[in-house]
Design a protein around this motif. Structure first.
Motif, PDB file in Angstrom:
ATOM      1  N   THR A  87       0.304   9.478 -15.787  1.00 52.13           N
ATOM      2  CA  THR A  87       0.715  10.886 -15.659  1.00 52.13           C
ATOM      3  C   THR A  87      -0.307  11.720 -14.859  1.00 52.13           C
ATOM      4  OG1 THR A  87       1.881  10.690 -17.751  1.00 52.13           O
ATOM      5  CG2 THR A  87       1.542  12.918 -16.930  1.00 52.13           C
ATOM      6  N   PRO A  88      -1.618  11.571 -15.116  1.00 45.13           N
ATOM      7  CA  PRO A  88      -2.575  12.379 -14.339  1.00 45.13           C
ATOM      8  C   PRO A  88      -2.469  12.117 -12.832  1.00 45.13           C
ATOM      9  CG  PRO A  88      -3.672  11.335 -16.211  1.00 45.13           C
ATOM     10  CD  PRO A  88      -2.291  10.766 -16.152  1.00 45.13           C
ATOM     11  N   LEU A  89      -2.229  10.854 -12.460  1.00 45.66           N
ATOM     12  CA  LEU A  89      -2.086  10.510 -11.039  1.00 45.66           C
ATOM     13  C   LEU A  89      -0.822  11.151 -10.459  1.00 45.66           C
ATOM     14  CD1 LEU A  89      -3.232   8.752  -8.704  1.00 45.66           C
ATOM     15  CD2 LEU A  89      -1.750   6.911  -9.490  1.00 45.66           C
ATOM     16  N   PHE A  90       0.266  11.086 -11.221  1.00 45.59           N
ATOM     17  CA  PHE A  90       1.519  11.696 -10.766  1.00 45.59           C
ATOM     18  C   PHE A  90       1.334  13.200 -10.564  1.00 45.59           C
ATOM     19  CE2 PHE A  90       5.373   8.946 -10.719  1.00 45.59           C
ATOM     20  CZ  PHE A  90       4.728   7.736 -10.911  1.00 45.59           C
ATOM     21  N   THR A  91       0.590  13.823 -11.463  1.00 50.65           N
ATOM     22  CA  THR A  91       0.368  15.269 -11.366  1.00 50.65           C
ATOM     23  C   THR A  91      -0.507  15.561 -10.148  1.00 50.65           C
ATOM     24  OG1 THR A  91       0.391  15.273 -13.763  1.00 50.65           O
ATOM     25  CG2 THR A  91      -0.366  17.286 -12.698  1.00 50.65           C
ATOM     26  N   GLU A  92      -1.601  14.816 -10.019  1.00 52.16           N
ATOM     27  CA  GLU A  92      -2.525  15.032  -8.891  1.00 52.16           C
ATOM     28  C   GLU A  92      -1.813  14.881  -7.543  1.00 52.16           C
ATOM     29  OE1 GLU A  92      -5.819  12.230  -8.814  1.00 52.16           O
ATOM     30  OE2 GLU A  92      -6.216  12.716  -6.713  1.00 52.16           O
ATOM     31  N   MET A  93      -0.944  13.871  -7.441  1.00 51.63           N
ATOM     32  CA  MET A  93      -0.301  13.579  -6.160  1.00 51.63           C
ATOM     33  C   MET A  93       1.017  14.354  -5.971  1.00 51.63           C
ATOM     34  SD  MET A  93      -2.553  11.518  -5.105  1.00 51.63           S
ATOM     35  CE  MET A  93      -1.922  10.842  -3.568  1.00 51.63           C
ATOM     36  N   GLY A  94       1.420  15.112  -6.948  1.00 53.62           N
ATOM     37  CA  GLY A  94       2.675  15.871  -6.844  1.00 53.62           C
ATOM     38  C   GLY A  94       3.899  14.970  -6.896  1.00 53.62           C
ATOM     39  N   TRP A  95       3.769  13.775  -7.491  1.00 51.05           N
ATOM     40  CA  TRP A  95       4.867  12.793  -7.465  1.00 51.05           C
ATOM     41  C   TRP A  95       6.024  13.140  -8.388  1.00 51.05           C
ATOM     42  CZ3 TRP A  95       1.329   7.815  -7.564  1.00 51.05           C
ATOM     43  CH2 TRP A  95       0.791   7.628  -6.289  1.00 51.05           C
ATOM     44  N   THR A  96       5.762  13.980  -9.378  1.00 46.76           N
ATOM     45  CA  THR A  96       6.893  14.319 -10.254  1.00 46.76           C
ATOM     46  C   THR A  96       7.938  15.108  -9.468  1.00 46.76           C
ATOM     47  OG1 THR A  96       5.507  16.104 -11.026  1.00 46.76           O
ATOM     48  CG2 THR A  96       5.782  14.255 -12.519  1.00 46.76           C
ATOM     49  N   GLU A  97       7.494  15.692  -8.342  1.00 44.79           N
ATOM     50  CA  GLU A  97       8.433  16.450  -7.495  1.00 44.79           C
ATOM     51  C   GLU A  97       9.167  15.559  -6.504  1.00 44.79           C
ATOM     52  OE1 GLU A  97       8.676  19.687  -8.227  1.00 44.79           O
ATOM     53  OE2 GLU A  97       7.113  19.255  -9.712  1.00 44.79           O
ATOM     54  N   ASP A 107       8.115   8.782 -23.823  1.00 39.04           N
ATOM     55  CA  ASP A 107       7.588  10.085 -24.261  1.00 39.04           C
ATOM     56  C   ASP A 107       6.065  10.078 -24.306  1.00 39.04           C
ATOM     57  OD1 ASP A 107       7.479   8.312 -26.315  1.00 39.04           O
ATOM     58  OD2 ASP A 107       8.413   9.615 -27.824  1.00 39.04           O
ATOM     59  N   LYS A 108       5.474   8.911 -24.075  1.00 36.33           N
ATOM     60  CA  LYS A 108       4.001   8.840 -24.121  1.00 36.33           C
ATOM     61  C   LYS A 108       3.362   8.821 -22.735  1.00 36.33           C
ATOM     62  CE  LYS A 108       3.278   6.739 -28.611  1.00 36.33           C
ATOM     63  NZ  LYS A 108       4.575   6.160 -28.986  1.00 36.33           N
ATOM     64  N   GLY A 109       4.151   8.686 -21.675  1.00 34.84           N
ATOM     65  CA  GLY A 109       3.525   8.672 -20.353  1.00 34.84           C
ATOM     66  C   GLY A 109       4.404   8.110 -19.251  1.00 34.84           C
ATOM     67  N   ILE A 110       3.820   8.021 -18.049  1.00 34.08           N
ATOM     68  CA  ILE A 110       4.495   7.412 -16.895  1.00 34.08           C
ATOM     69  C   ILE A 110       3.688   6.155 -16.571  1.00 34.08           C
ATOM     70  CG2 ILE A 110       5.251   7.743 -14.502  1.00 34.08           C
ATOM     71  CD1 ILE A 110       5.176  10.736 -14.949  1.00 34.08           C
ATOM     72  N   TRP A 111       4.377   5.027 -16.371  1.00 29.77           N
ATOM     73  CA  TRP A 111       3.675   3.752 -16.455  1.00 29.77           C
ATOM     74  C   TRP A 111       3.609   2.925 -15.176  1.00 29.77           C
ATOM     75  CZ3 TRP A 111       1.021   4.080 -20.744  1.00 29.77           C
ATOM     76  CH2 TRP A 111       1.521   4.874 -21.769  1.00 29.77           C
ATOM     77  N   SER A 112       4.247   3.372 -14.107  1.00 29.48           N
ATOM     78  CA  SER A 112       4.104   2.621 -12.854  1.00 29.48           C
ATOM     79  C   SER A 112       4.471   3.514 -11.682  1.00 29.48           C
ATOM     80  CB  SER A 112       4.980   1.357 -12.861  1.00 29.48           C
ATOM     81  OG  SER A 112       6.351   1.711 -12.815  1.00 29.48           O
ATOM     82  N   VAL A 113       4.156   3.037 -10.479  1.00 28.47           N
ATOM     83  CA  VAL A 113       4.482   3.786  -9.254  1.00 28.47           C
ATOM     84  C   VAL A 113       5.589   3.026  -8.522  1.00 28.47           C
ATOM     85  CG1 VAL A 113       3.585   4.670  -7.074  1.00 28.47           C
ATOM     86  CG2 VAL A 113       2.101   4.600  -9.089  1.00 28.47           C
ATOM     87  N   PRO A 114       6.759   3.645  -8.353  1.00 27.53           N
ATOM     88  CA  PRO A 114       7.863   2.927  -7.705  1.00 27.53           C
ATOM     89  C   PRO A 114       7.674   2.847  -6.196  1.00 27.53           C
ATOM     90  CG  PRO A 114       8.595   5.102  -8.440  1.00 27.53           C
ATOM     91  CD  PRO A 114       7.137   4.996  -8.785  1.00 27.53           C
ATOM     92  N   VAL A 115       8.052   1.694  -5.630  1.00 30.89           N
ATOM     93  CA  VAL A 115       7.889   1.571  -4.174  1.00 30.89           C
ATOM     94  C   VAL A 115       9.213   1.291  -3.454  1.00 30.89           C
ATOM     95  CG1 VAL A 115       7.128  -0.843  -4.292  1.00 30.89           C
ATOM     96  CG2 VAL A 115       6.478   0.499  -2.335  1.00 30.89           C
ATOM     97  N   THR A 116      10.194   0.690  -4.155  1.00 30.74           N
ATOM     98  CA  THR A 116      11.468   0.404  -3.472  1.00 30.74           C
ATOM     99  C   THR A 116      12.664   0.897  -4.292  1.00 30.74           C
ATOM    100  OG1 THR A 116      11.912  -1.683  -4.643  1.00 30.74           O
ATOM    101  CG2 THR A 116      10.619  -1.853  -2.640  1.00 30.74           C
ATOM    102  N   ILE A 117      13.776   1.075  -3.585  1.00 29.46           N
ATOM    103  CA  ILE A 117      15.095   1.103  -4.230  1.00 29.46           C
ATOM    104  C   ILE A 117      15.886   0.009  -3.527  1.00 29.46           C
ATOM    105  CG2 ILE A 117      17.263   2.365  -4.588  1.00 29.46           C
ATOM    106  CD1 ILE A 117      15.091   3.738  -6.124  1.00 29.46           C
TER     107      ILE A 117
END
Ligand code: GAL
Length: 425
Positions: free
Chosen positions: A122-132, A145-155
Protein backbone atom coordinates in the motif's frame (compact mmCIF):
# COMPACT_ATOMS: atom_id res chain seq x y z
CA UNK A 1 44.40 39.95 7.99
CA UNK A 2 45.39 36.65 9.31
CA UNK A 3 42.50 36.82 11.74
CA UNK A 4 40.18 37.97 8.97
CA UNK A 5 41.54 35.17 6.81
CA UNK A 6 40.68 32.77 9.61
CA UNK A 7 37.12 34.13 9.83
CA UNK A 8 36.77 33.90 6.05
CA UNK A 9 38.04 30.34 6.08
CA UNK A 10 35.54 29.49 8.81
CA UNK A 11 32.73 31.21 6.89
CA UNK A 12 33.72 29.41 3.72
CA UNK A 13 33.80 26.12 5.56
CA UNK A 14 30.29 26.83 6.92
CA UNK A 15 28.99 27.65 3.42
CA UNK A 16 30.54 24.46 2.13
CA UNK A 17 28.96 22.39 4.89
CA UNK A 18 25.55 23.95 4.17
CA UNK A 19 25.98 23.35 0.42
CA UNK A 20 26.95 19.71 0.91
CA UNK A 21 24.04 19.21 3.31
CA UNK A 22 21.65 20.83 0.81
CA UNK A 23 23.00 18.63 -1.96
CA UNK A 24 22.58 15.53 0.15
CA UNK A 25 18.98 16.46 0.83
CA UNK A 26 18.12 17.14 -2.80
CA UNK A 27 19.65 14.01 -4.36
CA UNK A 28 17.21 11.45 -3.06
CA UNK A 29 15.34 9.17 -5.46
CA UNK A 30 17.49 9.11 -8.59
CA UNK A 31 20.82 9.15 -6.81
CA UNK A 32 19.55 6.61 -4.31
CA UNK A 33 18.42 4.38 -7.16
CA UNK A 34 21.83 4.68 -8.82
CA UNK A 35 23.48 3.68 -5.59
CA UNK A 36 21.67 0.36 -5.33
CA UNK A 37 24.03 -2.59 -5.32
CA UNK A 38 23.84 -6.31 -4.67
CA UNK A 39 21.48 -8.68 -6.42
CA UNK A 40 17.91 -8.79 -7.60
CA UNK A 41 16.46 -12.20 -8.29
CA UNK A 42 13.32 -12.14 -10.43
CA UNK A 43 11.45 -15.43 -10.49
CA UNK A 44 9.05 -16.27 -13.32
CA UNK A 45 8.06 -18.81 -15.99
CA UNK A 46 8.75 -16.39 -18.82
CA UNK A 47 11.49 -18.45 -20.44
CA UNK A 48 12.43 -19.05 -24.08
CA UNK A 49 9.84 -17.64 -26.47
CA UNK A 50 8.20 -15.84 -23.56
CA UNK A 51 11.44 -14.13 -22.56
CA UNK A 52 11.81 -11.01 -24.75
CA UNK A 53 9.19 -8.86 -23.00
CA UNK A 54 10.67 -9.58 -19.57
CA UNK A 55 14.14 -8.84 -20.91
CA UNK A 56 12.95 -5.43 -22.11
CA UNK A 57 11.81 -4.64 -18.55
CA UNK A 58 15.08 -5.86 -17.10
CA UNK A 59 16.92 -3.58 -19.54
CA UNK A 60 15.01 -0.57 -18.19
CA UNK A 61 15.85 -1.65 -14.64
CA UNK A 62 19.54 -2.06 -15.47
CA UNK A 63 19.73 1.41 -17.01
CA UNK A 64 18.25 2.86 -13.85
CA UNK A 65 20.26 0.65 -11.50
CA UNK A 66 23.59 -0.23 -13.10
CA UNK A 67 25.05 -1.37 -9.78
CA UNK A 68 22.56 -4.20 -9.31
CA UNK A 69 23.23 -7.70 -10.62
CA UNK A 70 19.94 -9.05 -11.99
CA UNK A 71 19.35 -12.78 -11.76
CA UNK A 72 16.62 -13.73 -14.18
CA UNK A 73 15.48 -17.00 -12.61
CA UNK A 74 13.10 -18.80 -14.94
CA UNK A 75 11.44 -22.16 -14.67
CA UNK A 76 10.08 -23.32 -18.02
CA UNK A 77 6.54 -24.60 -18.34
CA UNK A 78 3.57 -22.62 -19.64
CA UNK A 79 1.17 -21.09 -17.18
CA UNK A 80 3.66 -21.60 -14.36
CA UNK A 81 2.88 -25.29 -13.90
CA UNK A 82 6.48 -26.06 -12.89
CA UNK A 83 7.45 -22.66 -11.52
CA UNK A 84 4.80 -22.71 -8.82
CA UNK A 85 6.14 -25.96 -7.38
CA UNK A 86 9.72 -24.61 -7.25
CA UNK A 87 8.49 -21.37 -5.73
CA UNK A 88 6.66 -23.24 -3.01
CA UNK A 89 9.84 -25.11 -2.01
CA UNK A 90 11.80 -21.87 -1.87
CA UNK A 91 9.20 -19.89 0.04
CA UNK A 92 8.67 -22.63 2.60
CA UNK A 93 12.43 -23.17 2.84
CA UNK A 94 13.00 -19.51 3.74
CA UNK A 95 14.75 -18.70 0.43
CA UNK A 96 12.30 -16.35 -1.28
CA UNK A 97 13.38 -14.63 -4.49
CA UNK A 98 13.26 -10.81 -4.31
CA UNK A 99 10.14 -10.82 -6.49
CA UNK A 100 8.07 -13.48 -8.21
CA UNK A 101 5.41 -13.77 -10.91
CA UNK A 102 1.97 -14.62 -9.60
CA UNK A 103 -1.51 -14.33 -11.08
CA UNK A 104 -3.72 -11.63 -9.65
CA UNK A 105 -6.66 -13.11 -7.78
CA UNK A 106 -6.91 -16.28 -5.72
CA UNK A 107 -3.50 -17.64 -6.78
CA UNK A 108 -1.94 -14.71 -4.89
CA UNK A 109 -4.47 -14.09 -2.13
CA UNK A 110 -5.44 -17.69 -1.37
CA UNK A 111 -1.83 -18.83 -1.07
CA UNK A 112 0.94 -16.40 -0.17
CA UNK A 113 -1.17 -13.62 1.31
CA UNK A 114 -3.21 -16.05 3.34
CA UNK A 115 -0.06 -17.58 4.80
CA UNK A 116 1.27 -14.08 5.62
CA UNK A 117 4.35 -14.36 3.42
CA UNK A 118 3.98 -11.09 1.49
CA UNK A 119 4.69 -7.44 2.28
CA UNK A 120 1.84 -4.96 2.06
CA UNK A 121 2.56 -2.67 -0.90
CA UNK A 122 0.00 0.00 0.00
CA UNK A 123 2.73 2.59 0.80
CA UNK A 124 4.29 1.99 -2.64
CA UNK A 125 0.91 2.33 -4.36
CA UNK A 126 0.32 5.60 -2.51
CA UNK A 127 3.81 6.96 -3.26
CA UNK A 128 3.53 6.13 -6.96
CA UNK A 129 -0.10 7.26 -7.33
CA UNK A 130 -1.05 3.75 -8.54
CA UNK A 131 -4.40 3.64 -6.82
CA UNK A 132 -5.43 6.21 -9.44
CA UNK A 133 -4.03 4.47 -12.53
CA UNK A 134 -4.93 0.80 -11.99
CA UNK A 135 -8.63 -0.09 -12.39
CA UNK A 136 -10.52 -0.40 -9.11
CA UNK A 137 -11.64 -3.95 -9.91
CA UNK A 138 -8.06 -5.06 -10.46
CA UNK A 139 -6.87 -3.49 -7.21
CA UNK A 140 -9.61 -5.45 -5.43
CA UNK A 141 -8.20 -8.66 -6.93
CA UNK A 142 -4.69 -7.99 -5.66
CA UNK A 143 -5.88 -6.60 -2.35
CA UNK A 144 -7.60 -7.57 0.89
CA UNK A 145 -8.82 -5.45 3.78
CA UNK A 146 -5.28 -5.69 5.13
CA UNK A 147 -3.36 -4.36 2.13
CA UNK A 148 -2.37 -4.46 -1.54
CA UNK A 149 -0.15 -7.41 -2.32
CA UNK A 150 1.30 -7.21 -5.83
CA UNK A 151 1.94 -4.94 -8.80
CA UNK A 152 0.01 -5.93 -11.94
CA UNK A 153 1.86 -5.87 -15.24
CA UNK A 154 -0.46 -7.49 -17.82
CA UNK A 155 -4.07 -7.97 -18.79
CA UNK A 156 -4.30 -11.14 -20.87
CA UNK A 157 -7.40 -12.54 -22.55
CA UNK A 158 -8.00 -16.24 -22.17
CA UNK A 159 -11.00 -16.89 -24.46
CA UNK A 160 -9.49 -16.45 -27.91
CA UNK A 161 -9.49 -18.78 -30.90
CA UNK A 162 -6.57 -18.44 -33.34
CA UNK A 163 -6.35 -19.33 -37.02
CA UNK A 164 -4.55 -18.53 -40.26
CA UNK A 165 -6.90 -16.66 -42.66
CA UNK A 166 -5.17 -17.95 -45.83
CA UNK A 167 -5.55 -21.56 -44.65
CA UNK A 168 -9.25 -21.18 -43.85
CA UNK A 169 -9.74 -19.74 -47.33
CA UNK A 170 -7.90 -22.68 -48.86
CA UNK A 171 -10.06 -25.15 -46.92
CA UNK A 172 -13.27 -23.23 -47.64
CA UNK A 173 -14.27 -22.71 -44.00
CA UNK A 174 -14.88 -19.75 -41.70
CA UNK A 175 -13.88 -19.20 -38.10
CA UNK A 176 -16.74 -20.65 -35.99
CA UNK A 177 -18.80 -18.26 -33.89
CA UNK A 178 -20.38 -21.12 -31.96
CA UNK A 179 -19.40 -24.72 -31.18
CA UNK A 180 -22.25 -25.82 -33.46
CA UNK A 181 -20.53 -23.92 -36.28
CA UNK A 182 -17.37 -25.80 -35.33
CA UNK A 183 -19.09 -29.20 -35.36
CA UNK A 184 -20.47 -28.35 -38.80
CA UNK A 185 -17.02 -27.83 -40.36
CA UNK A 186 -14.90 -30.19 -38.25
CA UNK A 187 -15.70 -33.42 -40.21
CA UNK A 188 -14.83 -31.67 -43.47
CA UNK A 189 -11.47 -30.53 -42.06
CA UNK A 190 -10.77 -33.99 -40.67
CA UNK A 191 -11.54 -35.56 -44.05
CA UNK A 192 -9.03 -33.17 -45.62
CA UNK A 193 -6.36 -34.39 -43.18
CA UNK A 194 -6.49 -31.25 -41.04
CA UNK A 195 -6.90 -31.48 -37.25
CA UNK A 196 -9.86 -29.20 -36.47
CA UNK A 197 -8.54 -28.05 -33.06
CA UNK A 198 -5.04 -28.38 -31.63
CA UNK A 199 -4.42 -28.95 -27.94
CA UNK A 200 -1.29 -29.53 -25.85
CA UNK A 201 -0.31 -30.58 -22.30
CA UNK A 202 -2.87 -30.87 -19.51
CA UNK A 203 -3.14 -27.20 -18.49
CA UNK A 204 -4.02 -26.15 -22.05
CA UNK A 205 -7.07 -28.42 -21.81
CA UNK A 206 -8.03 -26.78 -18.52
CA UNK A 207 -7.68 -23.59 -20.49
CA UNK A 208 -9.98 -24.92 -23.21
CA UNK A 209 -12.46 -26.08 -20.55
CA UNK A 210 -12.86 -22.57 -19.18
CA UNK A 211 -13.73 -21.15 -22.59
CA UNK A 212 -16.13 -24.02 -23.26
CA UNK A 213 -17.74 -23.66 -19.81
CA UNK A 214 -18.08 -19.89 -20.25
CA UNK A 215 -20.05 -20.52 -23.44
CA UNK A 216 -22.05 -23.39 -22.05
CA UNK A 217 -22.92 -21.72 -18.73
CA UNK A 218 -22.97 -18.04 -19.69
CA UNK A 219 -21.12 -15.34 -17.78
CA UNK A 220 -23.61 -15.09 -14.87
CA UNK A 221 -23.45 -18.79 -14.16
CA UNK A 222 -19.67 -18.79 -14.58
CA UNK A 223 -19.44 -16.22 -11.80
CA UNK A 224 -22.04 -18.16 -9.79
CA UNK A 225 -19.76 -21.22 -9.83
CA UNK A 226 -17.02 -19.32 -8.01
CA UNK A 227 -19.28 -17.64 -5.50
CA UNK A 228 -20.71 -21.05 -4.62
CA UNK A 229 -24.20 -20.16 -5.88
CA UNK A 230 -24.17 -22.70 -8.70
CA UNK A 231 -23.08 -26.26 -8.04
CA UNK A 232 -20.46 -27.82 -10.29
CA UNK A 233 -22.58 -30.97 -10.48
CA UNK A 234 -25.76 -29.09 -11.44
CA UNK A 235 -27.20 -30.03 -14.88
CA UNK A 236 -25.49 -26.89 -16.28
CA UNK A 237 -22.17 -27.93 -14.78
CA UNK A 238 -22.42 -31.44 -16.24
CA UNK A 239 -23.38 -30.02 -19.63
CA UNK A 240 -20.13 -28.01 -19.84
CA UNK A 241 -18.08 -31.21 -19.41
CA UNK A 242 -20.22 -33.04 -21.96
CA UNK A 243 -19.58 -30.29 -24.50
CA UNK A 244 -15.83 -30.48 -23.84
CA UNK A 245 -15.98 -34.22 -24.44
CA UNK A 246 -17.61 -33.67 -27.83
CA UNK A 247 -14.99 -31.10 -28.82
CA UNK A 248 -12.12 -33.38 -27.79
CA UNK A 249 -13.23 -35.79 -30.54
CA UNK A 250 -11.69 -33.30 -32.97
CA UNK A 251 -8.31 -32.81 -31.30
CA UNK A 252 -4.83 -34.34 -31.64
CA UNK A 253 -4.00 -37.44 -29.60
CA UNK A 254 -0.35 -36.51 -28.88
CA UNK A 255 -1.42 -33.49 -26.80
CA UNK A 256 0.26 -34.48 -23.54
CA UNK A 257 3.72 -34.28 -25.11
CA UNK A 258 3.23 -30.82 -26.63
CA UNK A 259 3.82 -27.33 -25.24
CA UNK A 260 1.30 -24.58 -25.94
CA UNK A 261 3.69 -23.15 -28.52
CA UNK A 262 3.72 -26.48 -30.36
CA UNK A 263 -0.09 -26.45 -30.47
CA UNK A 264 0.12 -22.94 -31.96
CA UNK A 265 2.73 -24.21 -34.44
CA UNK A 266 0.23 -26.82 -35.65
CA UNK A 267 -2.08 -23.97 -36.65
CA UNK A 268 0.73 -21.90 -38.18
CA UNK A 269 1.94 -24.89 -40.26
CA UNK A 270 -1.56 -25.77 -41.43
CA UNK A 271 -1.62 -29.11 -39.59
CA UNK A 272 -4.53 -27.82 -37.50
CA UNK A 273 -7.25 -25.28 -38.24
CA UNK A 274 -7.83 -23.69 -34.80
CA UNK A 275 -6.41 -23.37 -31.32
CA UNK A 276 -7.98 -21.84 -28.22
CA UNK A 277 -5.30 -20.11 -26.17
CA UNK A 278 -4.64 -16.91 -24.27
CA UNK A 279 -3.27 -13.99 -26.19
CA UNK A 280 0.34 -14.79 -25.29
CA UNK A 281 -0.19 -16.88 -28.47
CA UNK A 282 -0.50 -13.57 -30.35
CA UNK A 283 2.76 -12.46 -28.71
CA UNK A 284 4.37 -15.71 -29.87
CA UNK A 285 3.14 -15.17 -33.41
CA UNK A 286 4.12 -11.51 -33.74
CA UNK A 287 7.25 -11.35 -31.54
CA UNK A 288 8.83 -14.77 -32.17
CA UNK A 289 7.37 -15.69 -35.55
CA UNK A 290 7.19 -12.12 -36.91
CA UNK A 291 3.65 -12.66 -38.23
CA UNK A 292 1.37 -9.68 -38.88
CA UNK A 293 -1.87 -9.62 -36.86
CA UNK A 294 -4.99 -9.66 -39.04
CA UNK A 295 -2.97 -10.65 -42.09
CA UNK A 296 -0.76 -13.61 -41.24
CA UNK A 297 -2.91 -14.73 -38.33
CA UNK A 298 -6.50 -14.11 -37.30
CA UNK A 299 -8.55 -14.40 -34.10
CA UNK A 300 -12.11 -14.55 -32.85
CA UNK A 301 -13.57 -14.89 -29.36
CA UNK A 302 -13.66 -18.62 -28.57
CA UNK A 303 -16.98 -20.05 -29.82
CA UNK A 304 -20.04 -18.70 -28.05
CA UNK A 305 -18.13 -16.18 -25.94
CA UNK A 306 -18.29 -13.06 -28.12
CA UNK A 307 -18.99 -10.11 -25.81
CA UNK A 308 -17.24 -11.82 -22.88
CA UNK A 309 -13.65 -11.10 -21.94
CA UNK A 310 -12.19 -13.82 -19.74
CA UNK A 311 -9.20 -12.12 -18.23
CA UNK A 312 -6.14 -12.83 -16.14
CA UNK A 313 -3.32 -10.61 -14.95
CA UNK A 314 0.31 -11.34 -14.24
CA UNK A 315 1.70 -9.51 -11.26
CA UNK A 316 4.80 -9.44 -9.06
CA UNK A 317 4.93 -9.16 -5.30
CA UNK A 318 7.47 -8.67 -2.55
CA UNK A 319 7.94 -11.66 -0.25
CA UNK A 320 8.74 -10.97 3.40
CA UNK A 321 12.37 -11.41 4.41
CA UNK A 322 14.13 -11.01 1.05
CA UNK A 323 17.86 -10.28 1.00
CA UNK A 324 17.75 -7.14 -1.18
CA UNK A 325 14.50 -5.40 -0.37
CA UNK A 326 15.41 -1.99 -1.88
CA UNK A 327 16.37 -3.63 -5.16
CA UNK A 328 13.01 -5.38 -5.20
CA UNK A 329 11.13 -2.15 -4.60
CA UNK A 330 13.01 -0.47 -7.45
CA UNK A 331 11.97 -3.43 -9.65
CA UNK A 332 8.31 -3.08 -8.66
CA UNK A 333 8.52 0.63 -9.54
CA UNK A 334 9.66 -0.24 -13.07
CA UNK A 335 6.90 -2.86 -13.41
CA UNK A 336 4.13 -0.50 -12.44
CA UNK A 337 5.39 2.48 -14.41
CA UNK A 338 3.80 3.67 -17.63
CA UNK A 339 7.12 3.27 -19.45
CA UNK A 340 7.57 -0.27 -18.15
CA UNK A 341 4.03 -1.26 -18.97
CA UNK A 342 4.00 0.20 -22.47
CA UNK A 343 7.37 -1.40 -23.20
CA UNK A 344 6.50 -4.85 -21.87
CA UNK A 345 2.95 -5.46 -23.07
CA UNK A 346 3.31 -4.70 -26.82
CA UNK A 347 6.02 -7.42 -26.95
CA UNK A 348 4.23 -9.87 -24.65
CA UNK A 349 0.83 -9.94 -26.37
CA UNK A 350 -1.09 -8.38 -23.49
CA UNK A 351 -2.63 -5.01 -22.81
CA UNK A 352 -1.50 -2.66 -20.09
CA UNK A 353 -3.05 -2.98 -16.66
CA UNK A 354 -2.87 0.82 -16.39
CA UNK A 355 -5.72 3.01 -17.55
CA UNK A 356 -3.41 5.66 -19.07
CA UNK A 357 -1.84 3.35 -21.64
CA UNK A 358 -0.36 4.76 -24.85
CA UNK A 359 -2.29 2.69 -27.43
CA UNK A 360 -0.20 3.99 -30.34
CA UNK A 361 2.52 1.57 -29.17
CA UNK A 362 0.22 -1.47 -29.59
CA UNK A 363 -0.54 -3.47 -32.76
CA UNK A 364 -3.96 -4.19 -34.25
CA UNK A 365 -4.60 -7.34 -32.25
CA UNK A 366 -3.82 -5.56 -28.99
CA UNK A 367 -5.87 -2.53 -29.96
CA UNK A 368 -8.85 -4.80 -30.55
CA UNK A 369 -8.26 -6.55 -27.20
CA UNK A 370 -8.14 -3.17 -25.45
CA UNK A 371 -11.40 -2.12 -27.13
CA UNK A 372 -13.09 -5.39 -26.08
CA UNK A 373 -11.79 -5.08 -22.52
CA UNK A 374 -13.42 -1.66 -22.38
CA UNK A 375 -16.86 -2.83 -23.52
CA UNK A 376 -17.18 -6.60 -22.85
CA UNK A 377 -18.44 -8.43 -19.78
CA UNK A 378 -15.25 -9.21 -17.86
CA UNK A 379 -14.95 -12.54 -16.01
CA UNK A 380 -12.00 -14.21 -14.26
CA UNK A 381 -9.96 -17.16 -15.53
CA UNK A 382 -9.72 -20.43 -13.62
CA UNK A 383 -6.70 -21.86 -15.46
CA UNK A 384 -4.67 -18.73 -14.68
CA UNK A 385 -5.35 -18.12 -11.04
CA UNK A 386 -8.10 -15.50 -10.90
CA UNK A 387 -11.16 -17.52 -9.93
CA UNK A 388 -9.96 -20.16 -7.48
CA UNK A 389 -7.17 -20.94 -5.06
CA UNK A 390 -4.42 -23.50 -5.65
CA UNK A 391 -6.22 -26.24 -3.75
CA UNK A 392 -8.90 -26.06 -6.41
CA UNK A 393 -6.70 -25.48 -9.49
CA UNK A 394 -4.31 -28.29 -8.49
CA UNK A 395 -7.17 -30.72 -7.92
CA UNK A 396 -8.87 -29.62 -11.11
CA UNK A 397 -5.85 -30.75 -13.15
CA UNK A 398 -6.21 -34.24 -11.68
CA UNK A 399 -9.92 -34.28 -12.50
CA UNK A 400 -9.03 -33.30 -16.06
CA UNK A 401 -6.54 -36.20 -16.26
CA UNK A 402 -9.33 -38.55 -15.21
CA UNK A 403 -11.79 -37.02 -17.64
CA UNK A 404 -9.37 -37.39 -20.56
CA UNK A 405 -9.33 -41.12 -19.86
CA UNK A 406 -12.95 -41.74 -18.86
CA UNK A 407 -14.82 -38.98 -20.75
CA UNK A 408 -17.42 -39.23 -18.01
CA UNK A 409 -18.99 -35.76 -17.70
CA UNK A 410 -21.13 -36.54 -14.68
CA UNK A 411 -18.24 -38.04 -12.77
CA UNK A 412 -15.98 -35.07 -13.53
CA UNK A 413 -18.69 -32.60 -12.48
CA UNK A 414 -19.26 -34.44 -9.19
CA UNK A 415 -15.54 -34.56 -8.49
CA UNK A 416 -15.38 -30.80 -9.11
CA UNK A 417 -18.11 -30.18 -6.54
CA UNK A 418 -16.29 -32.28 -3.94
CA UNK A 419 -13.12 -30.35 -4.70
CA UNK A 420 -14.98 -27.03 -4.41
CA UNK A 421 -16.20 -28.05 -0.95
CA UNK A 422 -12.64 -28.88 0.07
CA UNK A 423 -11.25 -25.64 -1.38
CA UNK A 424 -13.84 -23.55 0.47
CA UNK A 425 -15.78 -22.39 -2.60
C1 GAL B 1 -0.11 -17.54 -18.24
C2 GAL B 1 0.57 -16.24 -17.99
C3 GAL B 1 0.95 -15.62 -19.27
C4 GAL B 1 1.74 -16.60 -20.12
C5 GAL B 1 1.07 -17.96 -20.17
C6 GAL B 1 1.84 -19.04 -20.88
O1 GAL B 1 -0.49 -18.15 -17.05
O2 GAL B 1 -0.28 -15.42 -17.27
O3 GAL B 1 1.67 -14.44 -19.06
O4 GAL B 1 3.00 -16.65 -19.63
O5 GAL B 1 0.76 -18.40 -18.90
O6 GAL B 1 2.96 -19.43 -20.18
Amino acid sequence: MKFLGGIMKKALAKVLIVMVAALMLSVPLTAQAKELTGELEIFSWWAGDEGPALQALIDIYKTQNPGVKVINARVTGGSGVNARAVLKTRMLGGEPPESFQVHAGQELIGTWVKSDRMEDLTPLFTEMGWTEVFPEGLIKLIGTDKGIWSVPVTIHRSNVMWYIPANLKKWGVEAPKTWDDFFAIAPKLKAAGVMPLSIAENWTINHLWESVALDSLGADNWDALWSGKLKFDSPEGIEAWALLGKILEYTNSDASSLSWQQATDMVIDGRAAFNVMGDWAAGYMFTTKKMAPGKDFGWIASPGTGGDFMFLADSFGLPKGVKNRDNAIAWLKVLGSKEGSDTFNPIKGSISARTDTDLSKYNDYLKSAAADFGKDRVVGSLAHGVAANETFTGGFSSIMEMFLKSRNAEFAAKACQQLANKAGI
